[in-house]
Design a protein around this motif. Structure first.
Motif, short mmCIF file in Angstrom:
data_model
loop_
_atom_site.label_atom_id
_atom_site.label_comp_id
_atom_site.label_asym_id
_atom_site.label_seq_id
_atom_site.Cartn_x
_atom_site.Cartn_y
_atom_site.Cartn_z
N LYS A 102 35.51 43.47 44.06
CA LYS A 102 36.16 42.67 43.04
C LYS A 102 36.31 43.48 41.75
O LYS A 102 37.30 43.34 41.04
CB LYS A 102 35.40 41.39 42.75
N TYR A 103 35.33 44.29 41.45
CA TYR A 103 35.39 45.15 40.27
C TYR A 103 35.11 46.59 40.68
O TYR A 103 34.23 46.84 41.48
CB TYR A 103 34.37 44.72 39.21
N PHE A 121 46.17 42.55 43.73
CA PHE A 121 46.03 41.32 44.51
C PHE A 121 46.54 41.54 45.92
O PHE A 121 47.66 42.02 46.13
CB PHE A 121 46.84 40.18 43.88
N PHE A 139 47.19 34.13 47.83
CA PHE A 139 46.61 35.30 47.19
C PHE A 139 45.09 35.33 47.30
O PHE A 139 44.44 34.29 47.36
CB PHE A 139 46.99 35.34 45.71
N GLY A 140 44.57 36.55 47.29
CA GLY A 140 43.15 36.74 47.17
C GLY A 140 42.72 36.65 45.72
O GLY A 140 43.51 36.35 44.83
N GLU A 141 41.43 36.93 45.49
CA GLU A 141 40.85 36.77 44.16
C GLU A 141 41.17 37.94 43.23
O GLU A 141 40.92 37.85 42.04
CB GLU A 141 39.33 36.64 44.29
N GLY A 142 41.67 39.01 43.78
CA GLY A 142 42.00 40.16 42.94
C GLY A 142 40.89 41.20 42.89
O GLY A 142 39.71 40.87 43.05
N TRP A 160 39.71 44.16 40.24
CA TRP A 160 39.91 44.72 38.90
C TRP A 160 39.54 46.21 38.92
O TRP A 160 38.37 46.56 39.02
CB TRP A 160 39.04 43.97 37.91
N GLN A 169 46.49 31.15 37.15
CA GLN A 169 45.44 32.16 37.18
C GLN A 169 44.45 31.84 36.07
O GLN A 169 44.75 32.02 34.89
CB GLN A 169 46.03 33.56 36.98
N GLY A 217 39.84 35.70 34.79
CA GLY A 217 39.02 36.45 35.73
C GLY A 217 39.14 36.00 37.18
O GLY A 217 38.35 36.42 38.02
N GLN A 218 40.12 35.18 37.45
CA GLN A 218 40.28 34.64 38.80
C GLN A 218 41.59 35.08 39.44
O GLN A 218 42.42 35.73 38.80
CB GLN A 218 40.24 33.10 38.75
N GLY A 219 41.73 34.71 40.69
CA GLY A 219 42.95 35.03 41.41
C GLY A 219 44.05 34.03 41.14
O GLY A 219 43.94 33.18 40.25
N LEU A 220 45.10 34.11 41.93
CA LEU A 220 46.26 33.23 41.78
C LEU A 220 46.15 32.06 42.73
O LEU A 220 45.99 32.24 43.94
CB LEU A 220 47.54 34.00 42.09
#
Lengths: 113, 115
Positions: free
Chosen positions: A9-10, A90, A104-107, A109, B38, B41-44
């Motif tokens: 995630k990070y 993403f 979508f996923g959570e992303g 960073w 969004q 700090g979160q996703g879409l």
């Protein structure tokens, strides 16, 4: 159960390093995507795979290489990281290539220092 | 070229007040339109979508959007905003090339909610 999951995630890394972001979806979808969100929060597609076949390849530096070992996974490998690569990446999926709804996923960073 | 425009970069509303976020699209055919949210700090997260049929669509979290072809708009509304609605909101349209689709996003609107 998370439908589209990304790891890490990070990620904080130095310029010049090579890093990978992994993505998995448990929705049984055929099509997966990578989107990039820049520092101004603008979202743009990078790649899309359909059943392990690359179907969308936007204007992205060659340092970015997606890999899809099977239709449930789409990883993003980045070589020789640059400061400008800092962004949120993403992963997403849709049932099939012509399917309208994309999840979508959570992303992830990514910060390059 | 197909595009999506969100005219408001930043909107501030008081908690309990009504909300409307604007979205205008440019697309030759019938568009498939979406609103995503969004949180920090979160996703879409997908709020709602319009494909065809009834032009007023209901979504999650009490949101609705109305498709107006004559105005090329797909505005998002909520009758009473909660503090937890503070987030970034993105309007998007699917652009097709053959049978391959990709989302084209607007610039996003940041919603701030005052107590």
């Amino acid at each position: 159960d998370t439908a589209v999951s990304q790891t890490p995630k990070y990620l904080v890394t130095q310029m010049g390093n090579d890093k990978s972001i992994k993505c998995e979806q448990n929705l049984g979808h055929d099509t997966m995507y990578w989107y990039k969100q820049d520092s101004k929060k603008f979202l743009k597609i990078m790649f899309s795979y359909n059943n392990k076949e690359l179907i969308i390849n936007e204007t992205v530096p060659n340092r970015f290489s997606p890999k899809s070992p099977d239709k449930a996974h789409l990883n993003l490998h980045i070589n020789s990281l640059e400061l400008g690569d800092s962004a949120v990446y993403f992963c997403a999926s849709s049932q099939r290539r012509g399917e309208n709804t994309i999840y979508f996923g959570e992303g992830s960073w990514l910060t390059v220092v | 070229a197909q595009s999506v425009t969100q005219p408001d970069i930043h909107i501030t509303v008081s908690e309990g007040a009504s909300l409307e976020l604007r979205c205008n699209y440019s697309y030759g055919a019938t568009p498939y339109l979406f609103w995503y949210v969004q949180s920090p700090g979160q996703g879409l997260q997908l709020l709602l979508k319009y494909f065809s049929g009834d032009t007023l669509v209901q979504g999650i979290k009490g949101f609705e959007a109305e498709f107006k072809r004559s105005q090329s708009s797909f505005n998002l509304r909520k009758p009473s905003v909660h503090w937890s609605d503070a987030a970034e909101y993105f309007c998007a349209v699917v652009l097709y090339s053959g049978n391959t689709g990709k989302l084209i996003f607007g610039q996003g609107t940041t919603l701030q909610v005052k107590p």
